[in-house]
Design a protein around this motif. Structure first.
Motif, mmCIF file in Angstrom:
data_model
loop_
_atom_site.group_PDB
_atom_site.id
_atom_site.type_symbol
_atom_site.label_atom_id
_atom_site.label_comp_id
_atom_site.label_asym_id
_atom_site.label_seq_id
_atom_site.Cartn_x
_atom_site.Cartn_y
_atom_site.Cartn_z
ATOM 1 N N GLN A 8 -4.826 5.597 5.234
ATOM 2 C CA GLN A 8 -3.820 4.949 4.358
ATOM 3 C C GLN A 8 -4.553 3.795 3.913
ATOM 4 N N ARG A 9 -4.133 3.281 2.742
ATOM 5 C CA ARG A 9 -4.732 2.150 2.098
ATOM 6 C C ARG A 9 -3.631 1.042 1.971
ATOM 7 N N PHE A 10 -3.885 -0.303 2.239
ATOM 8 C CA PHE A 10 -3.136 -1.149 2.423
ATOM 9 C C PHE A 10 -3.377 -2.271 1.353
ATOM 10 N N ARG A 11 -2.461 -3.158 0.713
ATOM 11 C CA ARG A 11 -2.868 -4.262 -0.063
ATOM 12 C C ARG A 11 -2.569 -5.621 1.062
ATOM 13 N N ALA A 12 -3.509 -5.458 1.859
ATOM 14 C CA ALA A 12 -3.395 -6.820 2.859
ATOM 15 C C ALA A 12 -4.790 -6.879 3.590
ATOM 16 N N ARG A 14 -7.680 -6.692 6.377
ATOM 17 C CA ARG A 14 -7.943 -5.569 7.469
ATOM 18 C C ARG A 14 -7.331 -6.022 8.679
#
Length: 86
Positions: A8-12, A14
């Motif tokens: 999953q890719r997140f905009r935050a 790591r």
């Protein structure tokens, strides 16, 4: 051995995501499962290597997972060590 990989890719950052997903109780709130840490991992990481969490998702029976790999901020791997929903 069976393996499940979730990507999953997140905009935050790591570290923010890692901390949220690897905290056992917080992960339970995110998923709707009842998750309880029943054994702390090696200091200073209570959710880290050696940590054991009990997971209960209605109506399945509870099972336990043990953290077997821990790289802070990067990787957590675990094995189901008691019971199995799969």
């Amino acid at each position: 051995m069976n393996t499940i990989t979730i990507s999953q890719r997140f905009r935050a950052p790591r570290q923010t995501i890692f901390d949220a997903l690897c905290d056992h109780e917080n992960f339970g709130r995110l998923t709707g499962a009842t998750i309880t840490r029943i054994r702390d991992g090696q200091p200073p990481y209570p959710n880290g290597l050696g940590s054991v969490r009990r997971i209960k998702v209605f109506p399945a029976p509870a099972f336990e997972e043990t953290v077997v790999t821990w790289e802070p901020g990067h990787l957590m791997e675990y094995e189901v060590t008691l019971g199995s929903p799969i």
